[in-house]
Design a protein around this motif. Structure first.
Motif, PDB file in Angstrom:
ATOM      1  N   CYS A  43     -21.276  15.066  27.012  1.00 48.56           N
ATOM      2  CA  CYS A  43     -21.482  13.610  27.015  1.00 48.56           C
ATOM      3  C   CYS A  43     -20.323  12.909  26.325  1.00 48.56           C
ATOM      4  CB  CYS A  43     -22.786  13.250  26.299  1.00 48.56           C
ATOM      5  SG  CYS A  43     -24.269  13.682  27.201  1.00 48.56           S
ATOM      6  N   ASP A  44     -19.957  13.387  25.153  1.00 46.08           N
ATOM      7  CA  ASP A  44     -18.871  12.753  24.401  1.00 46.08           C
ATOM      8  C   ASP A  44     -17.558  12.807  25.175  1.00 46.08           C
ATOM      9  OD1 ASP A  44     -20.704  12.219  22.414  1.00 46.08           O
ATOM     10  OD2 ASP A  44     -20.002  13.814  21.075  1.00 46.08           O
ATOM     11  N   GLU A  45     -17.275  13.949  25.797  1.00 51.24           N
ATOM     12  CA  GLU A  45     -16.042  14.071  26.571  1.00 51.24           C
ATOM     13  C   GLU A  45     -16.044  13.147  27.780  1.00 51.24           C
ATOM     14  OE1 GLU A  45     -15.691  18.207  27.544  1.00 51.24           O
ATOM     15  OE2 GLU A  45     -15.116  18.753  25.494  1.00 51.24           O
ATOM     16  N   ARG A  46     -17.152  13.108  28.502  1.00 54.35           N
ATOM     17  CA  ARG A  46     -17.216  12.263  29.694  1.00 54.35           C
ATOM     18  C   ARG A  46     -17.152  10.788  29.321  1.00 54.35           C
ATOM     19  NH1 ARG A  46     -19.060  15.084  34.585  1.00 54.35           N
ATOM     20  NH2 ARG A  46     -18.940  13.033  35.533  1.00 54.35           N
ATOM     21  N   LEU A  47     -17.769  10.413  28.215  1.00 57.58           N
ATOM     22  CA  LEU A  47     -17.717   9.012  27.787  1.00 57.58           C
ATOM     23  C   LEU A  47     -16.338   8.660  27.261  1.00 57.58           C
ATOM     24  CD1 LEU A  47     -21.242   8.718  26.192  1.00 57.58           C
ATOM     25  CD2 LEU A  47     -20.437   7.624  28.303  1.00 57.58           C
ATOM     26  N   ASP A  48     -15.657   9.587  26.593  1.00 58.79           N
ATOM     27  CA  ASP A  48     -14.290   9.341  26.149  1.00 58.79           C
ATOM     28  C   ASP A  48     -13.378   9.136  27.342  1.00 58.79           C
ATOM     29  OD1 ASP A  48     -14.880   9.471  23.471  1.00 58.79           O
ATOM     30  OD2 ASP A  48     -14.122  11.515  23.190  1.00 58.79           O
ATOM     31  N   THR A  49     -13.575   9.917  28.397  1.00 55.55           N
ATOM     32  CA  THR A  49     -12.775   9.788  29.609  1.00 55.55           C
ATOM     33  C   THR A  49     -12.971   8.417  30.234  1.00 55.55           C
ATOM     34  OG1 THR A  49     -12.943  12.153  30.017  1.00 55.55           O
ATOM     35  CG2 THR A  49     -12.338  10.786  31.886  1.00 55.55           C
ATOM     36  N   VAL A  50     -14.206   7.945  30.287  1.00 59.14           N
ATOM     37  CA  VAL A  50     -14.499   6.621  30.835  1.00 59.14           C
ATOM     38  C   VAL A  50     -13.841   5.554  29.984  1.00 59.14           C
ATOM     39  CG1 VAL A  50     -16.347   4.943  31.239  1.00 59.14           C
ATOM     40  CG2 VAL A  50     -16.632   7.312  31.945  1.00 59.14           C
ATOM     41  N   ASP A  51     -13.937   5.666  28.665  1.00 57.55           N
ATOM     42  CA  ASP A  51     -13.335   4.680  27.769  1.00 57.55           C
ATOM     43  C   ASP A  51     -11.819   4.640  27.925  1.00 57.55           C
ATOM     44  OD1 ASP A  51     -15.851   4.098  26.836  1.00 57.55           O
ATOM     45  OD2 ASP A  51     -15.644   5.275  24.997  1.00 57.55           O
ATOM     46  N   ILE A  52     -11.195   5.803  28.056  1.00 58.50           N
ATOM     47  CA  ILE A  52      -9.743   5.862  28.232  1.00 58.50           C
ATOM     48  C   ILE A  52      -9.350   5.229  29.557  1.00 58.50           C
ATOM     49  CG2 ILE A  52      -7.819   7.451  28.622  1.00 58.50           C
ATOM     50  CD1 ILE A  52      -9.232   9.319  26.552  1.00 58.50           C
ATOM     51  N   ALA A  53     -10.092   5.549  30.619  1.00 57.34           N
ATOM     52  CA  ALA A  53      -9.788   4.982  31.936  1.00 57.34           C
ATOM     53  C   ALA A  53      -9.964   3.469  31.927  1.00 57.34           C
ATOM     54  CB  ALA A  53     -10.678   5.623  32.998  1.00 57.34           C
ATOM     55  N   ALA A  54     -11.006   2.988  31.270  1.00 58.86           N
ATOM     56  CA  ALA A  54     -11.238   1.544  31.194  1.00 58.86           C
ATOM     57  C   ALA A  54     -10.117   0.857  30.429  1.00 58.86           C
ATOM     58  CB  ALA A  54     -12.583   1.258  30.534  1.00 58.86           C
ATOM     59  N   ALA A  55      -9.690   1.464  29.340  1.00 57.33           N
ATOM     60  CA  ALA A  55      -8.596   0.886  28.550  1.00 57.33           C
ATOM     61  C   ALA A  55      -7.308   0.869  29.361  1.00 57.33           C
ATOM     62  CB  ALA A  55      -8.405   1.663  27.252  1.00 57.33           C
ATOM     63  N   ALA A  56      -7.040   1.922  30.101  1.00 52.03           N
ATOM     64  CA  ALA A  56      -5.839   1.976  30.930  1.00 52.03           C
ATOM     65  C   ALA A  56      -5.901   0.904  32.010  1.00 52.03           C
ATOM     66  CB  ALA A  56      -5.689   3.362  31.548  1.00 52.03           C
ATOM     67  N   GLY A  57      -7.064   0.708  32.583  1.00 54.44           N
ATOM     68  CA  GLY A  57      -7.229  -0.325  33.607  1.00 54.44           C
ATOM     69  C   GLY A  57      -6.976  -1.709  33.054  1.00 54.44           C
ATOM     70  N   ARG A  58      -7.472  -1.969  31.857  1.00 59.82           N
ATOM     71  CA  ARG A  58      -7.233  -3.280  31.222  1.00 59.82           C
ATOM     72  C   ARG A  58      -5.745  -3.473  30.955  1.00 59.82           C
ATOM     73  NH1 ARG A  58     -11.989  -1.842  28.449  1.00 59.82           N
ATOM     74  NH2 ARG A  58     -10.780  -1.077  26.702  1.00 59.82           N
ATOM     75  N   ARG A  59      -5.079  -2.409  30.504  1.00 59.32           N
ATOM     76  CA  ARG A  59      -3.642  -2.506  30.234  1.00 59.32           C
ATOM     77  C   ARG A  59      -2.887  -2.803  31.523  1.00 59.32           C
ATOM     78  NH1 ARG A  59      -4.031   1.812  27.120  1.00 59.32           N
ATOM     79  NH2 ARG A  59      -3.349   3.187  28.756  1.00 59.32           N
ATOM     80  N   ASP A  60      -3.253  -2.085  32.598  1.00 59.67           N
ATOM     81  CA  ASP A  60      -2.568  -2.290  33.872  1.00 59.67           C
ATOM     82  C   ASP A  60      -2.785  -3.703  34.391  1.00 59.67           C
ATOM     83  OD1 ASP A  60      -1.597   0.267  33.819  1.00 59.67           O
ATOM     84  OD2 ASP A  60      -3.072   1.074  35.226  1.00 59.67           O
ATOM     85  N   ARG A  61      -4.021  -4.193  34.314  1.00 59.60           N
ATOM     86  CA  ARG A  61      -4.294  -5.557  34.789  1.00 59.60           C
ATOM     87  C   ARG A  61      -3.497  -6.573  33.978  1.00 59.60           C
ATOM     88  NH1 ARG A  61      -9.362  -3.331  35.160  1.00 59.60           N
ATOM     89  NH2 ARG A  61     -10.060  -4.213  33.198  1.00 59.60           N
ATOM     90  N   ALA A  62      -3.402  -6.369  32.678  1.00 57.69           N
ATOM     91  CA  ALA A  62      -2.651  -7.294  31.832  1.00 57.69           C
ATOM     92  C   ALA A  62      -1.175  -7.253  32.193  1.00 57.69           C
ATOM     93  CB  ALA A  62      -2.855  -6.944  30.356  1.00 57.69           C
TER      94      ALA A  62
END
Length: 97
Positions: free
Chosen positions: A64-83
């Motif tokens: 669970c922790d690994e899968r949620l960390d992966t989602v958080d990292i992907a979301a952060a990367a997406g926000r960076r890319d959009r910005a």
């Protein structure tokens, strides 16, 4: 079988394959993998699920922790890319003007 029991059974079944495919989670439970792993993580801390073998419980929490960390990292990367693309200095920003 309750929804909670079904989530635990699914997690135990797929624990050797990092929690199961996103598509199977969606089809089985009708929720996103992120939502599933948040809910599963909460279930694993309830007393009644402590009946699981300790090594299986630890493995499921880690997944669970690994899968949620992966989602958080992907979301952060997406926000960076959009910005970055929204920046007026980025060449693609001129396409929307």
């Amino acid at each position: 079988m309750s929804d909670e029991a079904a989530m635990i059974a699914f997690a135990v079944k797929w624990r050797h394959w990092n929690g199961g495919p996103d598509e199977d989670i969606w089809v089985t439970f009708g929720i996103t993998p992120e939502n599933y792993f948040h809910r599963l993580r909460g279930l694993l801390t309830k007393h009644r699920w402590n009946q699981l073998e300790p090594h299986i419980l630890e493995q499921l929490v880690r997944i669970c922790d690994e899968r949620l960390d992966t989602v958080d990292i992907a979301a952060a990367a997406g926000r960076r890319d959009r910005a970055r693309y929204a920046s007026s200095a980025h060449p693609l920003s001129r396409l929307s003007a």
